[in-house]
Motif scaffolding. Sequence first.
Motif, PDB file in Angstrom:
ATOM      1  N   GLN A  26       0.840  -1.191   0.000  1.00 54.49           N
ATOM      2  CA  GLN A  26       0.000   0.000   0.000  1.00 54.49           C
ATOM      3  C   GLN A  26       0.880   1.248   0.000  1.00 54.49           C
ATOM      4  O   GLN A  26       1.729   1.412   0.862  1.00 54.49           O
ATOM      5  N   PRO A  27       0.718   2.152  -0.994  1.00 52.02           N
ATOM      6  CA  PRO A  27       1.533   3.365  -1.028  1.00 52.02           C
ATOM      7  C   PRO A  27       1.250   4.260   0.177  1.00 52.02           C
ATOM      8  O   PRO A  27       0.186   4.185   0.781  1.00 52.02           O
TER       9      PRO A  27
ATOM     10  N   THR B  46       0.308   7.587   2.249  1.00 54.01           N
ATOM     11  CA  THR B  46      -0.644   8.668   2.029  1.00 54.01           C
ATOM     12  C   THR B  46       0.113   9.972   2.238  1.00 54.01           C
ATOM     13  O   THR B  46       1.187   9.986   2.855  1.00 54.01           O
TER      14      THR B  46
ATOM     15  N   SER C   2       8.426   1.200  -3.398  1.00 51.04           N
ATOM     16  CA  SER C   2       7.021   1.562  -3.173  1.00 51.04           C
ATOM     17  C   SER C   2       6.801   2.091  -1.761  1.00 51.04           C
ATOM     18  O   SER C   2       6.074   3.062  -1.559  1.00 51.04           O
TER      19      SER C   2
ATOM     20  N   VAL D 119       6.673   6.183  -2.952  1.00 49.91           N
ATOM     21  CA  VAL D 119       5.397   6.309  -3.648  1.00 49.91           C
ATOM     22  C   VAL D 119       4.327   6.781  -2.675  1.00 49.91           C
ATOM     23  O   VAL D 119       4.187   6.239  -1.586  1.00 49.91           O
TER      24      VAL D 119
ATOM     25  N   ASP E 176       0.145   7.776  -2.687  1.00 52.93           N
ATOM     26  CA  ASP E 176      -1.121   7.781  -3.416  1.00 52.93           C
ATOM     27  C   ASP E 176      -1.956   8.952  -2.887  1.00 52.93           C
ATOM     28  O   ASP E 176      -2.380   8.934  -1.738  1.00 52.93           O
TER      29      ASP E 176
ATOM     30  N   ALA F  96      -4.827   9.892  -4.189  1.00 55.60           N
ATOM     31  CA  ALA F  96      -6.236   9.702  -4.549  1.00 55.60           C
ATOM     32  C   ALA F  96      -7.099   9.771  -3.295  1.00 55.60           C
ATOM     33  O   ALA F  96      -6.644   9.491  -2.184  1.00 55.60           O
TER      34      ALA F  96
ATOM     35  N   ARG G 290      -9.090   4.196  -8.281  1.00 50.72           N
ATOM     36  CA  ARG G 290      -7.882   4.448  -9.073  1.00 50.72           C
ATOM     37  C   ARG G 290      -6.793   5.038  -8.194  1.00 50.72           C
ATOM     38  O   ARG G 290      -7.066   5.736  -7.231  1.00 50.72           O
ATOM     39  N   ARG G 291      -5.562   4.758  -8.552  1.00 52.07           N
ATOM     40  CA  ARG G 291      -4.422   5.337  -7.833  1.00 52.07           C
ATOM     41  C   ARG G 291      -4.018   6.640  -8.498  1.00 52.07           C
ATOM     42  O   ARG G 291      -4.081   6.764  -9.716  1.00 52.07           O
ATOM     43  N   THR G 292      -3.603   7.587  -7.696  1.00 52.15           N
ATOM     44  CA  THR G 292      -3.011   8.833  -8.189  1.00 52.15           C
ATOM     45  C   THR G 292      -1.658   8.929  -7.501  1.00 52.15           C
ATOM     46  O   THR G 292      -1.562   9.404  -6.373  1.00 52.15           O
ATOM     47  N   LEU G 293      -0.621   8.442  -8.172  1.00 45.21           N
ATOM     48  CA  LEU G 293       0.685   8.321  -7.537  1.00 45.21           C
ATOM     49  C   LEU G 293       1.511   9.583  -7.704  1.00 45.21           C
ATOM     50  O   LEU G 293       1.513  10.214  -8.758  1.00 45.21           O
TER      51      LEU G 293
END
Length: 86
Positions: A3-4, A6, A44, A48, A50, A52, A58-61
Amino acid sequence: MEQPLTPLQLRTESPLLTKAELRQWLKVSDMWIRMRVDDDPEFSRRCVIDIATPDSSRRTLRFPARAVAEYLGIPEYATPQLATAA
């Protein structure tokens, strides 16, 4: 992929780069980035984020420049910096 992070878990103040900005800065391909995001759990976890909304499918990386530079061993002077207000 783990999990990326936040945005609230970001440890340092650093510009958050889009995939296109990261590709341009590092002069790498989309495939190189995709391989790091999908196949390198350490990348990751550290590099990375996310951004979103929590309910989004959907992911917004985004990629914090300082974290990427530290992970890849890039010196600070060659790392994108936040613009300072005059």
